[in-house]
Design a protein around this motif. Structure first.
Motif, short mmCIF file in Angstrom:
data_model
loop_
_atom_site.label_atom_id
_atom_site.label_comp_id
_atom_site.label_asym_id
_atom_site.label_seq_id
_atom_site.Cartn_x
_atom_site.Cartn_y
_atom_site.Cartn_z
N ASP A 71 0.87 -1.18 0.00
CA ASP A 71 0.00 0.00 0.00
C ASP A 71 0.90 1.23 0.00
O ASP A 71 1.05 1.91 1.01
N PRO A 72 1.51 1.52 -1.14
CA PRO A 72 2.60 2.51 -1.20
C PRO A 72 2.20 3.93 -0.82
O PRO A 72 1.03 4.33 -0.92
N PHE A 73 3.20 4.66 -0.38
CA PHE A 73 3.05 6.09 -0.10
C PHE A 73 2.92 6.86 -1.41
O PHE A 73 3.39 6.41 -2.45
N THR A 74 2.32 8.02 -1.34
CA THR A 74 2.30 8.93 -2.48
C THR A 74 3.31 10.03 -2.20
O THR A 74 3.15 10.81 -1.26
N TRP A 75 4.38 10.07 -2.99
CA TRP A 75 5.40 11.10 -2.82
C TRP A 75 4.90 12.42 -3.40
O TRP A 75 3.88 12.48 -4.09
N ALA A 76 5.62 13.50 -3.12
CA ALA A 76 5.23 14.83 -3.60
C ALA A 76 5.10 14.86 -5.12
O ALA A 76 4.31 15.62 -5.67
N SER A 77 5.87 14.01 -5.79
CA SER A 77 5.83 13.94 -7.26
C SER A 77 4.55 13.29 -7.78
O SER A 77 4.25 13.37 -8.97
N GLY A 78 3.79 12.65 -6.88
CA GLY A 78 2.59 11.93 -7.29
C GLY A 78 2.83 10.45 -7.50
O GLY A 78 1.88 9.67 -7.59
N TYR A 79 4.10 10.05 -7.60
CA TYR A 79 4.42 8.64 -7.80
C TYR A 79 4.16 7.85 -6.51
O TYR A 79 4.40 8.34 -5.40
N ARG A 80 3.72 6.62 -6.69
CA ARG A 80 3.50 5.72 -5.55
C ARG A 80 4.79 4.97 -5.27
O ARG A 80 5.33 4.29 -6.14
N MET A 81 5.27 5.09 -4.05
CA MET A 81 6.56 4.51 -3.67
C MET A 81 6.41 3.69 -2.38
O MET A 81 5.67 4.09 -1.47
N PRO A 82 7.12 2.57 -2.26
CA PRO A 82 6.93 1.68 -1.10
C PRO A 82 7.70 2.08 0.15
O PRO A 82 7.62 1.41 1.17
N ILE A 83 8.46 3.19 0.07
CA ILE A 83 9.30 3.59 1.19
C ILE A 83 9.16 5.08 1.43
O ILE A 83 8.98 5.87 0.49
N TYR A 84 9.23 5.46 2.70
CA TYR A 84 9.28 6.87 3.07
C TYR A 84 10.38 7.03 4.11
O TYR A 84 10.42 6.29 5.10
N ASN A 85 11.27 7.97 3.86
CA ASN A 85 12.41 8.17 4.76
C ASN A 85 12.38 9.57 5.36
O ASN A 85 12.25 10.55 4.64
N ASP A 86 12.47 9.64 6.67
CA ASP A 86 12.54 10.93 7.38
C ASP A 86 13.51 10.76 8.54
O ASP A 86 13.12 10.42 9.66
N ASN A 87 14.80 10.99 8.25
CA ASN A 87 15.83 10.78 9.27
C ASN A 87 15.75 11.76 10.43
O ASN A 87 16.46 11.59 11.43
N ARG A 88 14.90 12.78 10.31
CA ARG A 88 14.73 13.71 11.44
C ARG A 88 14.17 12.99 12.66
O ARG A 88 14.35 13.46 13.80
N GLN A 89 13.49 11.87 12.44
CA GLN A 89 12.96 11.09 13.57
C GLN A 89 14.09 10.59 14.48
O GLN A 89 13.88 10.36 15.67
N LEU A 90 15.28 10.42 13.91
CA LEU A 90 16.42 9.94 14.71
C LEU A 90 16.86 10.95 15.75
O LEU A 90 17.48 10.58 16.75
#
Length: 232
Positions: free
Chosen positions: A31-50
């Protein structure tokens, strides 16, 4: 002295576990994420959570320090990309007792119009050896721009160290195009992240296969698997 492979073999899985636990890396191959580009991608990365967990920040800092030793590179200055690379560059500069700078994506539109902060009155690195710290290497665009800015400001930047990379061919090609050369190294690779996610039960074998397929064709992956881009 430890080799780079030995360092990433040790720190990579530890960082993957922390990133998956904290949500710095999120995986949804079915159930992929929708990136800002509109493309459906299976991963989302936000290293700020670290940043929220001292243990995770210390892990990143320690890994970067060991990587510099493996490269036999003693930088005169630690530069972070704005904004995500700045906290980790700061931790590393404090650990090593080195000057700190940071690089914006472009110069300010007011004041002195600096693109790089922390250079002092001269506005130049004055030939200093610089280690660039990045949080994520995706297509490599932001990292390449930062390296070029450092070189333009009189710095020598042979290495870019990052927390994580998707391992896309676009980033490989981008770094290969640089002259003078700047080699990228990351604590965690995409392949090792997928392996850790499978081992920990975060994804199953089918999910891992979908994730591996995405890396070879990220912008065609969605439609191939029935997930059309979202038109905005």
């Amino acid at each position: 002295m430890k080799t780079m492979d030995a360092i990433t073999d040790y720190y990579g899985p530890l960082l993957a576990e922390e990133a998956l636990r904290l949500g710095a890396i999120r995986l949804k191959p079915e159930d992929p994420f929708t990136w800002a580009s509109g493309y459906r991608m299976p991963i989302y990365n936000d290293n700020r959570q670290l940043l929220a967990v001292p243990k995770a920040r210390a892990l990143v800092c320690s890994a970067f320090s060991e990587m510099l030793k493996a490269l036999d590179f003693d930088p005169d200055n630690i530069a972070g990309t704005a904004t995500a690379g700045i906290p980790h560059a700061t931790s590393l500069a404090d650990l090593l007792g080195k000057p700190l700078s940071y690089v914006r994506s472009a110069g300010k539109d007011h004041g002195l119009h600096q693109q790089i902060e922390g250079l002092g009155p001269s506005g130049s690195y004055e030939g200093a050896k610089v280690a660039l710290i990045e949080d994520l290497i995706s297509t490599g665009g932001s990292s390449i721009n930062a390296v070029k800015a450092i070189v333009a400001a009189g710095g020598k930047c042979p290495y870019c160290l990052a927390i994580f990379t998707y391992g896309l061919q676009a980033s490989v090609d981008a770094f290969r195009s640089l002259d003078p050369v700047c080699s990228p190294y990351t604590i965690l690779t995409y392949e090792r992240m997928v392996s850790t996610a499978l081992k920990s039960g975060y994804v199953d074998k089918d999910g891992a296969a979908l994730l591996s397929a995405w890396r070879t064709d990220p912008f065609g992956w969605g439609e191939k698997n029935g997930f059309k881009p979202v038109t905005k």
